[in-house]
Design an enzyme around this catalytic site. Structure first.
Site, PDB file in Angstrom:
ATOM      1  N   GLY A  34       0.823  -1.222   0.000  1.00  0.00           N
ATOM      2  CA  GLY A  34       0.000   0.000   0.000  1.00  0.00           C
ATOM      3  C   GLY A  34       0.849   1.260   0.000  1.00  0.00           C
ATOM      4  N   GLN A  35       0.141   2.431  -0.026  1.00  0.00           N
ATOM      5  CA  GLN A  35       0.846   3.719  -0.121  1.00  0.00           C
ATOM      6  C   GLN A  35       1.805   3.895   1.053  1.00  0.00           C
ATOM      7  OE1 GLN A  35      -1.538   7.192   0.768  1.00  0.00           O
ATOM      8  NE2 GLN A  35      -0.119   8.579  -0.264  1.00  0.00           N
ATOM      9  N   ASP A  65       1.666  -9.085   1.708  1.00  0.00           N
ATOM     10  CA  ASP A  65       0.410  -8.478   1.225  1.00  0.00           C
ATOM     11  C   ASP A  65      -0.368  -9.563   0.495  1.00  0.00           C
ATOM     12  OD1 ASP A  65      -0.100  -5.055   0.520  1.00  0.00           O
ATOM     13  OD2 ASP A  65      -1.576  -6.652   0.151  1.00  0.00           O
ATOM     14  N   TYR A 115     -15.214   3.330   6.996  1.00  0.00           N
ATOM     15  CA  TYR A 115     -13.762   3.346   7.261  1.00  0.00           C
ATOM     16  C   TYR A 115     -13.491   4.020   8.606  1.00  0.00           C
ATOM     17  CZ  TYR A 115      -8.917   4.963   6.610  1.00  0.00           C
ATOM     18  OH  TYR A 115      -7.581   5.243   6.764  1.00  0.00           O
TER      19      TYR A 115
HETATM   20  C1  VAH Z   1      -8.470   8.210   3.010  1.00  0.00           C
HETATM   21  N1  VAH Z   1      -6.082   8.624   2.775  1.00  0.00           N
HETATM   22  O1  VAH Z   1      -8.639   9.189   2.318  1.00  0.00           O
HETATM   23  C2  VAH Z   1      -7.091   8.018   3.650  1.00  0.00           C
HETATM   24  C3  VAH Z   1      -7.023   8.701   4.988  1.00  0.00           C
HETATM   25  C4  VAH Z   1      -7.488  10.798   6.275  1.00  0.00           C
HETATM   26  C5  VAH Z   1      -7.565  10.108   4.971  1.00  0.00           C
HETATM   27  O2  VAH Z   1      -7.615   7.952   5.967  1.00  0.00           O
HETATM   28  O3  VAH Z   1      -9.353   7.419   3.235  1.00  0.00           O
END
Ligand code: VAH
Length: 312
Positions: free
Chosen positions: A9-10, A32, A139
């Site tokens: 990942g990034q 991964d 998320y």
């Molecule tokens: C996202 N880059 O955009 C992630 C991060 C605060 C943003 O959690 O979901």
């Protein structure tokens, strides 16, 4: 020995580079779901699905790591397309790692949280370590629940879990996948390739961001800090640079005067961004383990463009 789960990942891929530099290639195992096609000679990689607990147990027994970095997760925008998958990966992946670390006596774990744990009723400006947190993305909900789990496993079992609420991360070596803050990375690639960019977030959407170099250095500084200095076992706020799409476009124009910015106004990611803070108060991280960002908007923009011009 360190194992990084989610190393493609990034953030995982740049943490892997930094940790190899610090501990030696032979002491960093990357893993991964899929083998990267550009894996360099001599680097250790294992394919693993963090949801396959038995396979993960065998991997941890094989390598006996003293530290686990768990970077596997589904980010905010993709999570809104597949909420059940996002919850499963983000929560059960973490639970598998926590329980196996307990079983196998692996003391130290890094797990990333996010400013996505804040929501519409959280303070917008200088959002504190402790405040109302009503995340509205799956998320963010999974990261908030994950923070509660990490603190619980520390308090109940003594696991030395450490965590950072990452802002949007900006990098040139790796591109992000499925995030809401990804515009701040795409804009650079597009500016250099096509001289223009259509932002999926509106001009005045201010979000907390952090340059990858600062994020990686801060993560390793947190992991190196003496345990007695760590007073936050959910996840630390850290802050880098807060800016809007309009501000970063102006900064890019100082270097690429012909750059043209435009705005798309019906993107679902706007609603996610609207629920997040504009800026973060990171005083706990500064006081506990000396966190200090080094890049400002001008410095990051210059560094991004220079590196993209020479390396990509
Ligand atoms: C996202 N880059 O955009 C992630 C991060 C605060 C943003 O959690 O979901």
């Amino acid at each position: 020995r360190i194992i990084i789960i989610g190393a493609n990942g990034q953030i995982g891929s740049e943490l892997a580079m930094a940790l190899r530099q610090k501990f030696g290639d032979e002491n960093v195992i990357t893993s991964d779901i899929r083998k990267p096609d550009d894996l360099k000679e001599g680097l250790i990689f294992e394919s693993i699905n963090v949801l396959d607990k038995d396979a993960l147990r065998s991997l941890l027994i094989k390598y006996e790591p003293t530290q686990i970095y768990l970077l596997a997760a589904m980010l905010s925008a993709t999570g809104e397309q597949y909420p059940q998958k996002a919850w499963d990966l983000n929560m059960n992946g973490l639970l598998n790692v926590l329980d196996l670390a307990l079983d196998l006596g692996i003391k130290k774990i890094f797990w990333p949280s996010s400013i996505a744990v804040f929501g519409p009723h959280s303070p917008k400006v200088n959002t504190g370590q402790y405040c109302i947190m009503d995340p509205s993305s799956i998320y963010g909900i999974s990261k908030l629940a994950g923070e509660r789990l990490c603190e619980y496993y520390h308090n109940k079992y003594g696991l030395d879990i450490r965590s950072i609420r990452y802002p949007g991360i900006i990098s040139w070596k790796t591109s992000p996948g499925g995030g809401t803050t990804d515009y701040a990375v795409h804009i650079f690639f597009e500016a250099l390739k096509h001289g223009k960019y259509a932002s999926f977030l509106s001009a005045e959407t201010e979000l907390p961001m952090l340059y990858m170099e600062d994020a990686v250095r801060g993560t390793i500084e947190l992991m190196d800090a003496p345990a007695e200095k760590i007073t936050i076992r959910s996840s630390y706020n850290i802050a880098g640079i807060s800016f809007t799409p309009a501000q970063i476009a102006e900064e890019i124009k100082k270097i690429l005067p012909n750059f043209e910015m435009s705005y798309v106004d019906d993107d679902p990611r706007q609603a996610i961004a609207n629920s997040w803070p504009a800026s973060i108060d990171d005083s706990y991280a500064r006081n506990d383990w000396g966190w200090q960002p080094t890049y400002d908007l001008e410095g990051m923009t210059k560094n991004m463009i220079e590196n993209l011009k020479t390396h990509v």
